[in-house]
Design a protein around this motif. Sequence first.
Motif, PDB file in Angstrom:
ATOM      1  N   MET A 112       1.026  -1.336  -0.049  1.00  0.00           N
ATOM      2  CA  MET A 112      -0.018   0.037  -0.117  1.00  0.00           C
ATOM      3  C   MET A 112       0.887   1.092   0.053  1.00  0.00           C
ATOM      4  O   MET A 112       0.930   2.111  -0.758  1.00  0.00           O
ATOM      5  CB  MET A 112      -0.921   0.012   1.275  1.00  0.00           C
ATOM      6  N   LEU A 113       1.915   1.413   0.936  1.00  0.00           N
ATOM      7  CA  LEU A 113       2.760   2.546   1.043  1.00  0.00           C
ATOM      8  C   LEU A 113       3.242   2.777  -0.391  1.00  0.00           C
ATOM      9  O   LEU A 113       3.826   3.846  -0.743  1.00  0.00           O
ATOM     10  CB  LEU A 113       3.439   2.542   2.140  1.00  0.00           C
ATOM     11  N   ARG A 114       4.073   1.728  -0.885  1.00  0.00           N
ATOM     12  CA  ARG A 114       5.166   1.707  -1.995  1.00  0.00           C
ATOM     13  C   ARG A 114       3.941   2.287  -3.166  1.00  0.00           C
ATOM     14  O   ARG A 114       4.492   3.158  -3.864  1.00  0.00           O
ATOM     15  CB  ARG A 114       5.673   0.474  -2.350  1.00  0.00           C
ATOM     16  N   ARG A 115       2.732   1.718  -3.410  1.00  0.00           N
ATOM     17  CA  ARG A 115       2.060   1.868  -4.516  1.00  0.00           C
ATOM     18  C   ARG A 115       1.304   3.431  -4.319  1.00  0.00           C
ATOM     19  O   ARG A 115       0.825   3.869  -5.484  1.00  0.00           O
ATOM     20  CB  ARG A 115       1.013   0.860  -4.585  1.00  0.00           C
ATOM     21  N   ARG A 116       0.850   3.741  -3.261  1.00  0.00           N
ATOM     22  CA  ARG A 116       0.278   4.980  -2.953  1.00  0.00           C
ATOM     23  C   ARG A 116      -0.836   5.277  -3.477  1.00  0.00           C
ATOM     24  O   ARG A 116      -1.552   6.303  -3.107  1.00  0.00           O
ATOM     25  CB  ARG A 116       1.416   6.054  -3.428  1.00  0.00           C
ATOM     26  N   ALA A 117      -1.369   4.383  -4.344  1.00  0.00           N
ATOM     27  CA  ALA A 117      -2.908   4.458  -4.902  1.00  0.00           C
ATOM     28  C   ALA A 117      -4.263   4.435  -4.023  1.00  0.00           C
ATOM     29  O   ALA A 117      -5.257   4.743  -4.609  1.00  0.00           O
ATOM     30  CB  ALA A 117      -2.763   3.684  -6.224  1.00  0.00           C
ATOM     31  N   TYR A 118      -4.087   3.840  -2.964  1.00  0.00           N
ATOM     32  CA  TYR A 118      -5.306   3.313  -2.087  1.00  0.00           C
ATOM     33  C   TYR A 118      -6.158   4.223  -1.103  1.00  0.00           C
ATOM     34  O   TYR A 118      -6.864   3.870  -0.503  1.00  0.00           O
ATOM     35  CB  TYR A 118      -4.842   2.035  -1.254  1.00  0.00           C
ATOM     36  N   ALA A 119      -5.475   5.605  -1.290  1.00  0.00           N
ATOM     37  CA  ALA A 119      -6.340   6.590  -0.337  1.00  0.00           C
ATOM     38  C   ALA A 119      -6.829   7.776  -1.155  1.00  0.00           C
ATOM     39  O   ALA A 119      -6.785   9.010  -1.022  1.00  0.00           O
ATOM     40  CB  ALA A 119      -5.239   7.274   0.552  1.00  0.00           C
ATOM     41  N   SER A 123     -10.924  11.993  -2.994  1.00  0.00           N
ATOM     42  CA  SER A 123     -10.613  12.870  -4.036  1.00  0.00           C
ATOM     43  C   SER A 123     -11.500  12.447  -5.304  1.00  0.00           C
ATOM     44  O   SER A 123     -12.000  13.355  -5.968  1.00  0.00           O
ATOM     45  CB  SER A 123      -9.150  13.160  -4.504  1.00  0.00           C
ATOM     46  N   MET A 124     -11.635  11.131  -5.536  1.00  0.00           N
ATOM     47  CA  MET A 124     -12.141  10.983  -7.013  1.00  0.00           C
ATOM     48  C   MET A 124     -13.863  11.002  -6.801  1.00  0.00           C
ATOM     49  O   MET A 124     -14.411  11.359  -7.680  1.00  0.00           O
ATOM     50  CB  MET A 124     -11.965   9.328  -7.204  1.00  0.00           C
ATOM     51  N   LEU A 125     -14.427  10.699  -5.544  1.00  0.00           N
ATOM     52  CA  LEU A 125     -15.668  11.017  -5.335  1.00  0.00           C
ATOM     53  C   LEU A 125     -15.978  12.737  -5.304  1.00  0.00           C
ATOM     54  O   LEU A 125     -17.211  13.051  -5.487  1.00  0.00           O
ATOM     55  CB  LEU A 125     -16.165  10.408  -4.020  1.00  0.00           C
ATOM     56  N   PRO A 130      -6.724  12.214  -9.721  1.00  0.00           N
ATOM     57  CA  PRO A 130      -5.266  12.210  -9.123  1.00  0.00           C
ATOM     58  C   PRO A 130      -4.329  11.037  -9.839  1.00  0.00           C
ATOM     59  O   PRO A 130      -3.431  10.761  -9.182  1.00  0.00           O
ATOM     60  CB  PRO A 130      -5.392  12.384  -7.804  1.00  0.00           C
ATOM     61  N   ARG A 131      -4.530  10.977 -11.215  1.00  0.00           N
ATOM     62  CA  ARG A 131      -3.566   9.626 -11.426  1.00  0.00           C
ATOM     63  C   ARG A 131      -2.269   9.866 -11.727  1.00  0.00           C
ATOM     64  O   ARG A 131      -1.445   9.010 -11.050  1.00  0.00           O
ATOM     65  CB  ARG A 131      -4.386   9.537 -13.059  1.00  0.00           C
TER      66      ARG A 131
END
Length: 312
Positions: A112-119, A123-125, A130-131
């Motif tokens: 999760m921390l390396r990929r960063r994409a799960y929070a 923002s999306m809703l 924020p791609r």
Amino acid sequence: MTKIVISEFMDEGAAASLEDRAEVVFDTGLVEDRAALLAAVADAQGLIVRNRTRVDAELLAAAPRLRVVGRLGVGLDNIDLAACEARDVIVKPAHGGNGSSVAEYVLTGALMLRRRAYASSVSMLAGGWPRQALIGREVAGSTLGLVGFGAIARETARRARALDMKVAAFDPHLASDAPEWAGVTRHESLDALIASSDVISLHVPLTEATHHLIDAAALSRMKADAVLINASRGGTVDEEALAEVLRQGRLAGAMLDVFEQEPLPAGSALEGVPNLILTPHIAGVTHESNARISQMTADAVREVLEQEEVSA
């Protein structure tokens, strides 16, 4: 009749397995009510706890018949071992019961921390996309640095290698020629491990030597794109120092499951810190590990009390 007090949550089936040979007081509210706990253990021979019940001189004095303390887990910093030994009270931790749960937690945090994409849900809703900001890193090819290389760390290493991670460790208590080092880069110092690791995971007990082991100086030696995971013991990380480096962007992220004060106090230094994931001391607790640890602990307490009866 033998009496066993259980002051924190455990698998109900495991607790019930003790009822054929003892009066079992299973009350998870006791951990929050010290006076009630001391009253409950006054005539108890057995006590089963997790990490929040303080088994100290006061409790032992209130429990003159106590013979065994079962620990639902492996950390013992809430149990005064010297005081227990002085009163001939046997302490039984559940070694090996939650290794797979903690290992999965650590690697989930690394991913999760390396990929960063799960929070990005909020923002999306809100209409964001924020791609570009969330392009992260893979764990494959990165180095997992394990501080401490006991059974749980070795379980974590085995799983990490399946993800094509490199594994390094620092453990001054494990002999340099121990077979456990096979396939792992052994570092002679904590500084060397920290400087070369992309993911740092702590696997140490809380002692005078490990208190604030990861302090401002240690954090300053980490790679700016490294991440830190602590599922070992609160107090091994200087929380204020960690909050500062995360706010300054000098560390990519952190995931903490354990804290100096649990639950966290109001106004914690960790409040509002970016790139920080907090969980409530649950890394080693899954339905599966709870069942394993609970039965291991129940069996250990039963065995000690049965041996006491035979020798009496």
